[in-house]
Design a protein around this motif. Structure first.
Motif, PDB file in Angstrom:
ATOM      1  N   TRP A 173     -14.560  -8.304   0.874  1.00 43.42           N
ATOM      2  CA  TRP A 173     -13.948  -6.976   0.782  1.00 43.42           C
ATOM      3  C   TRP A 173     -12.495  -7.150   1.245  1.00 43.42           C
ATOM      4  N   VAL A 174     -11.565  -7.129   0.302  1.00 42.34           N
ATOM      5  CA  VAL A 174     -10.203  -7.582   0.594  1.00 42.34           C
ATOM      6  C   VAL A 174      -9.503  -6.704   1.621  1.00 42.34           C
ATOM      7  N   SER A 175      -9.562  -5.411   1.459  1.00 44.70           N
ATOM      8  CA  SER A 175      -8.855  -4.538   2.400  1.00 44.70           C
ATOM      9  C   SER A 175      -9.413  -4.671   3.808  1.00 44.70           C
ATOM     10  N   ARG A 176     -10.724  -4.850   3.920  1.00 46.78           N
ATOM     11  CA  ARG A 176     -11.296  -5.047   5.244  1.00 46.78           C
ATOM     12  C   ARG A 176     -10.869  -6.402   5.817  1.00 46.78           C
ATOM     13  N   ALA A 177     -10.812  -7.432   4.990  1.00 48.51           N
ATOM     14  CA  ALA A 177     -10.328  -8.731   5.455  1.00 48.51           C
ATOM     15  C   ALA A 177      -8.895  -8.622   5.954  1.00 48.51           C
ATOM     16  N   GLN A 178      -8.072  -7.840   5.266  1.00 52.97           N
ATOM     17  CA  GLN A 178      -6.688  -7.653   5.702  1.00 52.97           C
ATOM     18  C   GLN A 178      -6.630  -6.920   7.038  1.00 52.97           C
ATOM     19  N   ASP A 179      -7.480  -5.890   7.198  1.00 51.95           N
ATOM     20  CA  ASP A 179      -7.521  -5.172   8.474  1.00 51.95           C
ATOM     21  C   ASP A 179      -7.926  -6.110   9.602  1.00 51.95           C
ATOM     22  N   GLU A 180      -8.936  -6.937   9.347  1.00 48.33           N
ATOM     23  CA  GLU A 180      -9.383  -7.881  10.369  1.00 48.33           C
ATOM     24  C   GLU A 180      -8.283  -8.876  10.715  1.00 48.33           C
ATOM     25  N   HIS A 181      -7.575  -9.340   9.696  1.00 49.05           N
ATOM     26  CA  HIS A 181      -6.511 -10.313   9.944  1.00 49.05           C
ATOM     27  C   HIS A 181      -5.340  -9.662  10.683  1.00 49.05           C
ATOM     28  N   ASP A 182      -5.017  -8.433  10.342  1.00 48.67           N
ATOM     29  CA  ASP A 182      -3.942  -7.728  11.056  1.00 48.67           C
ATOM     30  C   ASP A 182      -4.286  -7.593  12.535  1.00 48.67           C
ATOM     31  N   ALA A 183      -5.551  -7.307  12.833  1.00 50.66           N
ATOM     32  CA  ALA A 183      -5.967  -7.198  14.228  1.00 50.66           C
ATOM     33  C   ALA A 183      -5.885  -8.548  14.938  1.00 50.66           C
ATOM     34  N   PHE A 184      -6.216  -9.622  14.228  1.00 50.15           N
ATOM     35  CA  PHE A 184      -6.087 -10.977  14.769  1.00 50.15           C
ATOM     36  C   PHE A 184      -4.628 -11.269  15.123  1.00 50.15           C
ATOM     37  N   ALA A 185      -3.733 -10.999  14.189  1.00 52.27           N
ATOM     38  CA  ALA A 185      -2.310 -11.248  14.434  1.00 52.27           C
ATOM     39  C   ALA A 185      -1.796 -10.414  15.597  1.00 52.27           C
ATOM     40  N   GLU A 186      -2.226  -9.157  15.662  1.00 48.13           N
ATOM     41  CA  GLU A 186      -1.765  -8.284  16.745  1.00 48.13           C
ATOM     42  C   GLU A 186      -2.302  -8.753  18.097  1.00 48.13           C
ATOM     43  N   ALA A 187      -3.537  -9.262  18.114  1.00 50.92           N
ATOM     44  CA  ALA A 187      -4.090  -9.791  19.361  1.00 50.92           C
ATOM     45  C   ALA A 187      -3.243 -10.954  19.868  1.00 50.92           C
ATOM     46  N   LEU A 188      -2.742 -11.777  18.948  1.00 51.98           N
ATOM     47  CA  LEU A 188      -1.869 -12.880  19.352  1.00 51.98           C
ATOM     48  C   LEU A 188      -0.523 -12.355  19.854  1.00 51.98           C
ATOM     49  N   ARG A 189       0.042 -11.398  19.145  1.00 55.42           N
ATOM     50  CA  ARG A 189       1.349 -10.856  19.550  1.00 55.42           C
ATOM     51  C   ARG A 189       1.283 -10.220  20.936  1.00 55.42           C
ATOM     52  N   THR A 190       0.194  -9.527  21.219  1.00 53.47           N
ATOM     53  CA  THR A 190       0.097  -8.871  22.529  1.00 53.47           C
ATOM     54  C   THR A 190       0.027  -9.886  23.664  1.00 53.47           C
ATOM     55  N   ARG A 191      -0.292 -11.138  23.330  1.00 56.55           N
ATOM     56  CA  ARG A 191      -0.292 -12.209  24.337  1.00 56.55           C
ATOM     57  C   ARG A 191       0.986 -13.036  24.282  1.00 56.55           C
ATOM     58  N   GLY A 192       2.010 -12.522  23.608  1.00 53.30           N
ATOM     59  CA  GLY A 192       3.308 -13.182  23.620  1.00 53.30           C
ATOM     60  C   GLY A 192       3.495 -14.264  22.581  1.00 53.30           C
ATOM     61  N   ARG A 241      -0.163 -23.215  26.422  1.00 54.18           N
ATOM     62  CA  ARG A 241       0.121 -21.822  26.048  1.00 54.18           C
ATOM     63  C   ARG A 241       0.778 -21.771  24.672  1.00 54.18           C
ATOM     64  N   LEU A 242       0.168 -20.992  23.790  1.00 49.32           N
ATOM     65  CA  LEU A 242       0.638 -20.889  22.414  1.00 49.32           C
ATOM     66  C   LEU A 242       1.861 -19.991  22.349  1.00 49.32           C
ATOM     67  N   ARG A 243       2.930 -20.507  21.744  1.00 52.31           N
ATOM     68  CA  ARG A 243       4.179 -19.756  21.633  1.00 52.31           C
ATOM     69  C   ARG A 243       4.464 -19.297  20.205  1.00 52.31           C
ATOM     70  N   THR A 244       4.198 -20.163  19.218  1.00 50.35           N
ATOM     71  CA  THR A 244       4.508 -19.837  17.824  1.00 50.35           C
ATOM     72  C   THR A 244       3.385 -20.343  16.940  1.00 50.35           C
ATOM     73  N   VAL A 245       2.988 -19.534  15.959  1.00 48.93           N
ATOM     74  CA  VAL A 245       1.879 -19.888  15.084  1.00 48.93           C
ATOM     75  C   VAL A 245       2.187 -19.449  13.665  1.00 48.93           C
ATOM     76  N   MET A 246       1.653 -20.177  12.686  1.00 51.43           N
ATOM     77  CA  MET A 246       1.746 -19.768  11.285  1.00 51.43           C
ATOM     78  C   MET A 246       0.387 -19.266  10.820  1.00 51.43           C
ATOM     79  N   LEU A 247       0.371 -18.056  10.277  1.00 50.62           N
ATOM     80  CA  LEU A 247      -0.829 -17.458   9.708  1.00 50.62           C
ATOM     81  C   LEU A 247      -0.580 -17.132   8.238  1.00 50.62           C
TER      82      LEU A 247
END
Length: 411
Positions: free
Chosen positions: A55-74, A24-30
């Motif tokens: 497309w930089v802003s879209r890449a940032q949106d995608e990455h923000d969603a990735f990070a949030e998906a991890l946070r929602t799993r603790g 189970r992943l607890r801490t990650v560096m992005l």
């Protein structure tokens, strides 16, 4: 924490611990993509190792969603820029990172002196930005010297680091120690210097022991898979040299961190630049693997020297999957069969269909675009957390590539 015979001992005060790909992943560096991606053009993207201009802003949106998906799993998400800025409060970290910039032979003596003096004036946050985003000729107001005079306005005095997005490659945790890798491509050398600065000088990680350093033989984190406690697979091919795999193996054996290393030759090709572009673990006994190589992938089993011998013990080449099962002490390594025809398999592999990030046993993050691969994972009982990656994938890296696990539950 308390330990017993079934729980690996963690060094007192250790800020990180990783002994498998699926605990189970607890801490990650992005690294959230930033202005460094805006530096990419059709003129320089090949040299900077991107297959397109994202497309930089879209890449940032995608990455923000990735990070949030991890946070929602603790999962606690640390950003590389924050850790680096905090590390650069240390004079030693500043000296280390600025010195690496000045090793660029294109600078010469006069311009090198000017760049070094400029970087010394920057605050930690400003220096972090310069080290990652780079500095163009037009942005260096006091530039001088022959090298500077012959540069075009759009040339870089300090090149940007668009690939820092892929935090897996520049460092790998093995139990409570870290291997700072030695990147093959000149466009990525500074990335390892930045992670070296973080793991050596950040207040939370400064006591971490290093298994490997960035001035050694070529070795990249995408080629290092922790199949299970004590068992590590290392790919050798375009980015990792056999000598790098040998040195890391020896260091892990000497530190008691591994009992078996599987060295896996992979094709020296852009589509298979790292072992994790070919296969990743999705359970303690299962992996997703590129079907076009599943039956031909081989490995050399490496173990520690025996008795008075100093050489590592190396087996004959054998099929990878049976060798992995034997090293893990299981009857068989399960593989997720996608049932893909060779052409579709090649398309989804190019789009990082096999590059998943496990955040717990049988729970994996994957790019949503790989429809057939994701459906196969779900049929096999793997929960798939889908994320967008149309822009993030332009550097040829998936969820595993974009993440450096710092702490997982012991396997």
């Amino acid at each position: 924490m308390t330990t017993d015979a079934s729980t690996p001992s963690i060094r007192a005060g250790s800020a990180g611990y990783v002994d498998s790909e699926v605990g189970r992943l607890r801490t990650v560096m992005l690294h959230r993509p930033g202005a460094e991606l805006s530096r990419l053009t059709p003129r320089n993207n090949d040299r900077l190792l991107f297959d397109g201009v994202p497309w930089v802003s879209r890449a940032q949106d995608e990455h923000d969603a990735f990070a949030e998906a991890l946070r929602t799993r603790g999962v606690t998400v640390h950003y590389l820029t924050d850790l680096l800025t905090e590390a650069l409060e240390s004079p030693d970290a500043r000296k280390l990172t600025i010195a690496e910039v000045l090793t660029d032979p294109q600078l010469g003596t006069d311009l090198g002196d000017i760049v070094g003096a400029h970087l010394e004036t920057l605050s930690p946050a400003e220096l972090t930005s310069a080290l990652i985003t780079g500095i163009s000729r037009t942005e260096l107001a006091d530039g001088a010297g022959l090298a500077f005079a012959l540069m075009a306005d759009q040339d870089f005095v300090v090149p940007p680091l668009p690939n820092v997005l892929f935090t897996r490659d520049s460092s790998v945790w093995v139990r409570d120690r870290v291997a700072v890798t030695s990147m093959t491509m000149p466009a990525r050398h500074r990335e390892s210097t930045l992670t070296h600065a973080i793991w050596s000088h950040h207040p939370e990680y400064a006591g971490t022991e290093h298994l490997y350093n960035d001035d050694l033989e070529p070795l990249e984190g995408g080629d290092v898979l922790l199949l299970g406690p004590g068992v590590v697979a290392i790919g050798v091919g375009e980015r990792t040299a056999p000598a790098g795999a040998e040195r890391l193996s020896r260091n892990m054996f000497e530190a008691g961190l591994a009992h078996t290393v599987l060295v896996v030759p992979i094709a020296q090709d852009r589509a298979t630049m790292h072992l994790d572009t070919v296969c990743t673990m999705v359970d303690v006994d299962a992996m997703i693997i590129y079907p076009n190589v599943a039956d031909t992938l081989t490995a050399f089993t490496v173990t520690a020297p025996d008795g008075a011998q100093t050489q590592l013990r190396v087996s004959r080449r054998e099929p990878f999957l049976p060798a992995a099962a034997a090293a893990l002490g299981i009857e068989k390594m399960r593989t997720i069969s996608t049932g893909l025809d060779p052409v579709t398999a090649e398309r989804e592999q190019w789009d990082d269909g096999n590059n998943t990030l496990c955040i717990a046993p049988r729970v994996a993050v994957a790019y949503e675009r790989n429809l057939v691969t994701n459906a196969a994972l779900e049929r096999a009982g793997i929960e798939v957390i889908r994320i967008a990656g149309s822009e993030l994938g332009s550097g040829r890296g998936g969820p595993r590539c974009m993440s450096c696990p710092i702490k997982r539950d012991p396997g």
